[in-house]
Design an enzyme around this catalytic site. Structure first.
Site, PDB file in Angstrom:
ATOM      1  N   HIS A 122      22.793  50.642  23.391  1.00 52.60           N
ATOM      2  CA  HIS A 122      24.213  50.896  23.677  1.00 52.60           C
ATOM      3  C   HIS A 122      24.656  52.300  23.261  1.00 52.60           C
ATOM      4  O   HIS A 122      25.844  52.536  23.081  1.00 52.60           O
ATOM      5  CB  HIS A 122      25.088  49.827  22.987  1.00 52.60           C
ATOM      6  CG  HIS A 122      24.887  48.451  23.562  1.00 52.60           C
ATOM      7  ND1 HIS A 122      25.295  47.296  22.938  1.00 52.60           N
ATOM      8  CD2 HIS A 122      24.318  48.056  24.732  1.00 52.60           C
ATOM      9  CE1 HIS A 122      24.975  46.243  23.697  1.00 52.60           C
ATOM     10  NE2 HIS A 122      24.385  46.673  24.778  1.00 52.60           N
ATOM     11  N   ALA A 232      21.379  39.329   6.302  1.00 49.94           N
ATOM     12  CA  ALA A 232      20.137  40.071   6.546  1.00 49.94           C
ATOM     13  C   ALA A 232      19.675  40.873   5.329  1.00 49.94           C
ATOM     14  O   ALA A 232      18.480  40.984   5.074  1.00 49.94           O
ATOM     15  CB  ALA A 232      20.334  41.000   7.740  1.00 49.94           C
TER      16      ALA A 232
END
Ligand code: OAD
Length: 255
Positions: A122, A232
């Site tokens: 992106h 994470a």
């Protein structure tokens, strides 16, 4: 202290032996660095119509508003630091024979953490290019509310907006990597934005083990070999420790 995961022994063996890894990341990997995600409470899309800030039409209608929003995000991204999750992904790359990180993020934190092979699906928020695509290399005037290209057209941030194509060739290369990998780690993405969300499906169909790291289930969860539920920055170092890839790799003499 590094957390212990309770992965099945056969999966741990499979991951230890896997040489070709891919990773797909989304906004969740940067959440613990202080970068807001897009969806959910407090997300960037909460209370705004995304197309007004992130589409060519939105930019044509109100370029000043769009630039204010991107400047705000750029300022934030320059202040934050990569976290233990980004660093674990960079460490993983140094342990395996073939590696590719595909990211939907535009914050540049993976590169700052030391990742080398990165495909930015992106774009990158810290770069700009000419809205009229004149092709001139234009140094950016940071003081202008709407910076201008040498050709007179406005500059725009080099991110992919709604309704736009991904950067040339990047998706195709990501697909090839997914088709060839032994393991695909899917970290911090809601898995609802296509075509990025199709990449773990490509890996899964090709026979790779799919490991999801996300506090919440996603539409990709049902495809996963294992789902690690949690943040994470905690679970990626734990995963690396479990598969013996948490230390600096020992290189053979002469390398
Ligand atoms: P989303 O905001 O849609 O999803 C973020 C995901 O991260 C969610 O599934 C969360 O549960 C998860 N998450 C939150 N905190 C986490 C943590 N500490 N550790 C791991 N996971 C965590 O973000 P993306 O999936 O990246 O596109 O969104 C995809 C695309 O939609 C973005 O690239 C952007 C947006 O519109 C463009 O701008 C083109």
């Amino acid at each position: 202290m590094t957390e212990r995961l309770s992965l099945p022994g056969a999966l741990v063996q499979r991951l230890r032996g896997a040489q070709r890894w891919t990773v797909l990341t989304g906004a969740g990997i940067s959440a613990e660095s202080g970068v807001p995600t897009f969806r959910g409470a407090g997300g960037l899309w909460e209370g705004v119509r995304p197309e007004e800030l992130a589409s060519p039409e939105g930019f044509r209608t109100d370029p000043e508003r769009v630039w204010r929003w991107y400047r705000h995000r750029r300022d934030l991204m320059r202040r934050v630091e990569p976290n233990a999750g980004h660093r674990a992904i960079a460490r993983l790359e140094s342990h395996v024979a073939a590696f590719c990180l595909v990211t939907q993020n535009v914050d540049g934190l993976h590169a700052r953490a030391g990742s080398r092979r990165i495909l930015e699906l992106h774009g990158n928020i810290l770069r700009s290019h000419c809205f009229a695509q004149c092709g001139a290399e234009t140094p950016e005037d940071e003081t202008a509310v709407v910076p201008r290209c040498r050709c007179g057209a406005p500059l725009r941030p080099s991110v992919v907006w709604f309704g736009e194509r991904l950067p040339q060739g990047v998706f195709e290369e990501s697909c090839r990597e997914m088709q060839d990998c032994d393991v695909c780690l899917v970290v911090g993405t809601s898995g609802i934005v296509y075509p990025a969300a199709s990449l773990p499906q490509v890996a899964s169909v090709a026979g790779a083990a799919l490991i999801e790291v996300n506090p919440e289930p996603t539409p990709l969860s049902s495809l996963c070999t294992a789902a690690l539920r949690g943040p994470a920055a905690k679970l990626l170092p734990a995963l690396l420790s479990e598969i013996g890839m948490d230390k600096e790799p020992v290189l053979p003499p002469g390398v």
